[in-house]
Design an enzyme around this catalytic site. Structure first.
Site, PDB file in Angstrom:
ATOM      1  CD  GLU A 259       0.528   1.012   6.263  1.00 25.60           C
ATOM      2  OE1 GLU A 259      -0.636   1.456   6.316  1.00 25.60           O
ATOM      3  OE2 GLU A 259       1.457   1.582   5.650  1.00 25.60           O
TER       4      GLU A 259
ATOM      5  CB  CYS B  12       2.300   4.310   4.376  1.00 21.13           C
ATOM      6  SG  CYS B  12       1.571   5.931   4.164  1.00 21.13           S
TER       7      CYS B  12
ATOM      8  CG  ASN C 244      -0.212   0.199   2.514  1.00 23.99           C
ATOM      9  OD1 ASN C 244       0.916  -0.276   2.709  1.00 23.99           O
ATOM     10  ND2 ASN C 244      -0.830   0.912   3.424  1.00 23.99           N
TER      11      ASN C 244
END
Length: 597
Positions: free
Chosen positions: A274, A272, A270
């Site tokens: 994570e 960011c 995704n």
């Protein structure tokens, strides 16, 4: 809870008079909606009582400030929209119609505030043959980024949630150098983070100064042999200049992937970083506020309460999968087949300050061991119990875990943003930013903020009023403040922490995290590309799944600026002069990717 943030970012308008929800209204709406999924798993005779029971427990998670589900859940649960996932990965096939089909799906995800990740690796390289006889050849995968960037910007105009994207590319793609340079040459792309997917073999080639093959995704043929170390230098230099690209360590991702034998490797994440996700897979997020578990003696953590909270939070997040209306059928099917959750933490830096522990210390890593193991064990216990009640996730096999579990993965560490502001705590596992800082909020002078705990310590030990203490923070470095050493040692800030300690923190949390850890390694303005390389390589050796860096002042304007630190990046001496550089609009670091949601 911060009621102003709830009103501004999360509360719904209801009724003919468009009345804005109160915080209590919002909490009740979310708790009732998610507890309502109990009806699908229990006989009618006991369903009403179970709904009442879990409504009360979910409500307590939020009103006691122990756990907050993501902004998507808070905003959309129990509404007509009802899309509760925060992040998605969408496929890009090497086909013109397929790319536009993915663009349409991405717009549907962004419309509800979701972030999307894409792997560009399957797309044929620039100049490769295409079916149009009159064309000179394919424009290459990087050219498509502008289209997706424009879509995200346009869709974001229709609501209060800003869309976000990540694009990744294999280090073996023929266009990898163009991709690595994209933030300097394409311009804009302000809705995208970029990451290069590297494997162990490539990094060993860097260390040994060997060459690698670049391979056409269209034909499978080697198009070129290049020096691995030269490409690595290019990656690190661009990350030093702009913060992009980050790196994804694909072997580490898939060594920990319980579905690799069944579904193949995961290739991207995704926005960011994570959530490691398969194509069309989505995930719901939520985070534990670690400050809520600090005992009154300020010396220990209430692990019993923490474990109890984890079990309830896992149930809430699993219920959000059942309650969610996904943007398309394919996303719903993939998400329910794996039932991947994203239970994380926030307030880590605040907990350390409260306990008098320095962020960059062995004591902090010991605390991660205690908290991380407690969360991991309680989370899987909860998933096992849910499998007994609701059944295991459809793609479960005993090769994953001997006992059936409800979810393929449970824990992650997201950067948090809105929910850390709601909880009134620090973001994710990031350190505090600075003693005094300006926040760019579309005003020429921004808004000045200060570390209130440090101000209180100054007033207590220095006999100062608030204004005098604030003036002192503006003009004196931390080591010159009139504070006892045992007090000042806990106040550690992003740019004063050595990069290796940022990396060690990521690696230690990763030990206990099923998905990945989103955290930025903050670098000082005067660091070098070699320092970036050292951080990336240390992260690889310590078992991280990915890493991003941000050098202070390396963009034209920082979202957060430490007082006195507003230096500009040196745009001279371009290490790759054959490339055309265009100015890029202001864009936040990955550490802050969700901060303004």
């Amino acid at each position: 809870m911060n009621t102003e943030v709830i009103h501004a970012k999360l509360a719904r308008r209801t009724g003919e008079d468009r009345r804005v929800e109160t915080p209590d209204d919002l909490v009740d709406r979310v708790a009732r909606t998610l507890a309502g999924t109990e009806r699908a798993h229990h006989p009618a005779a006991e369903a009403d009582e179970r709904v009442r029971h879990w409504t009360a427990r979910y409500r307590a998670l939020m009103t006691e400030n122990r756990f907050w589900p993501s902004g998507r859940i808070l905003n959309n649960a129990g509404t007509a929209q009802a899309q509760l996932a925060s992040c998605f990965v969408l496929p890009l096939a090497d086909d013109f119609a397929s790319v536009f089909d993915t663009l349409t799906t991405a717009a549907a995800c962004h419309r509800t505030g979701g972030g999307t990740g894409f792997d560009l690796t399957p797309l044929r390289e620039r100049g490769a043959p295409i079916s149009s006889a009159e064309a000179a050849g394919a424009s290459g995968p990087v050219s498509w980024l502008r289209l997706f960037d424009a879509e995200t910007s346009v869709v974001a105009q229709g609501g209060k949630m800003r869309g976000a994207n990540l694009a990744s590319m294999s280090v073996y793609h023929p266009d990898v150098r163009e991709f690595v340079d994209a933030k300097r040459t394409v311009g804009r792309l302000h809705t995208f983070n970029l990451s290069v997917a590297v494997d162990d073999a490539f990094l060993h080639a860097v260390e040994a100064n060997h060459e690698i093959n670049l391979v056409s995704p269209l034909t499978g043929e080697v198009t070129e042999r290049i020096a691995a170390a030269g490409l690595w230098e290019r990656i690190c230099t661009n990350a030093w200049r702009t913060g992009d690209p980050g790196v994804l360590f694909t072997d580490a991702i898939n060594r920990a992937n319980p579905l690799v034998d069944r579904l193949g490797p995961i290739r991207t994440t995704n926005p960011c970083g994570e959530q490691t996700l398969y194509p069309y897979e989505a995930s719901t997020l939520g985070s534990l506020n670690l400050t809520a578990f600090l005992r009154p003696d300020h010396r220990s953590v209430d692990v019993t309460l923490l474990a109890e909270t984890v079990r309830d939070a896992v149930r809430l997040l699993d219920s959000s999968i059942d309650a969610s209306h996904y943007p398309c059928t394919r996303i719903g099917e993939a998400s329910r087949a794996n039932r991947r959750l994203g239970l994380g933490v926030m307030g880590y830096a605040d907990l350390l300050v409260g306990m008098g522990i320095a962020y960059d210390s062995d004591a902090a890593l010991d605390l991660v061991d205690l908290i991380g193991a407690t969360i991991r064990d309680a989370a899987w216990e909860a998933s096992e119990q849910l499998a007994v009640e609701r059944g295991p996730y459809p793609n479960w096999t005993p090769a994953h875990r001997p006992l059936p579990v409800r979810n393929c993965a449970v824990t992650t560490i997201a950067p948090t943003g809105t929910i850390s502001m709601v909880a009134g705590c620090s973001s994710g596992v990031e350190p505090r930013f600075a003693p005094v800082w300006n926040k760019d909020v579309m005003r020429p002078d921004g808004i000045t903020h200060a570390d209130e705990d440090l101000l209180a310590a100054l007033r207590r030990h220095g006999g100062l009023d608030r204004q005098a203490a604030l003036d002192l923070l503006r003009h004196k470095p931390l080591h010159e403040l009139p504070l006892p050493a045992e007090v000042s040692r806990a106040f550690r800030y992003a740019h004063s922490i050595a990069p290796s300690w940022h990396v060690r923190t990521v690696a230690r949390w990763q030990r206990y995290t099923d998905n990945a850890v989103s955290k930025t390694v903050n670098l000082p303005y005067d660091c070098t590309p070699a320092d970036v390389s050292a951080a990336f390589l240390e992260a690889w050796r310590l078992g991280c799944k990915g890493l991003s860096v941000y050098r202070e002042g390396s963009r034209t304007r920082d979202l957060l600026t430490a007082k006195g630190a507003g230096r500009q990046a040196d745009a001279d001496a371009d290490p790759f002069p054959e490339q055309r550089i265009e100015p890029e609009p202001p864009r936040q670091s990955k550490q802050l990717a969700d901060l303004l949601r």
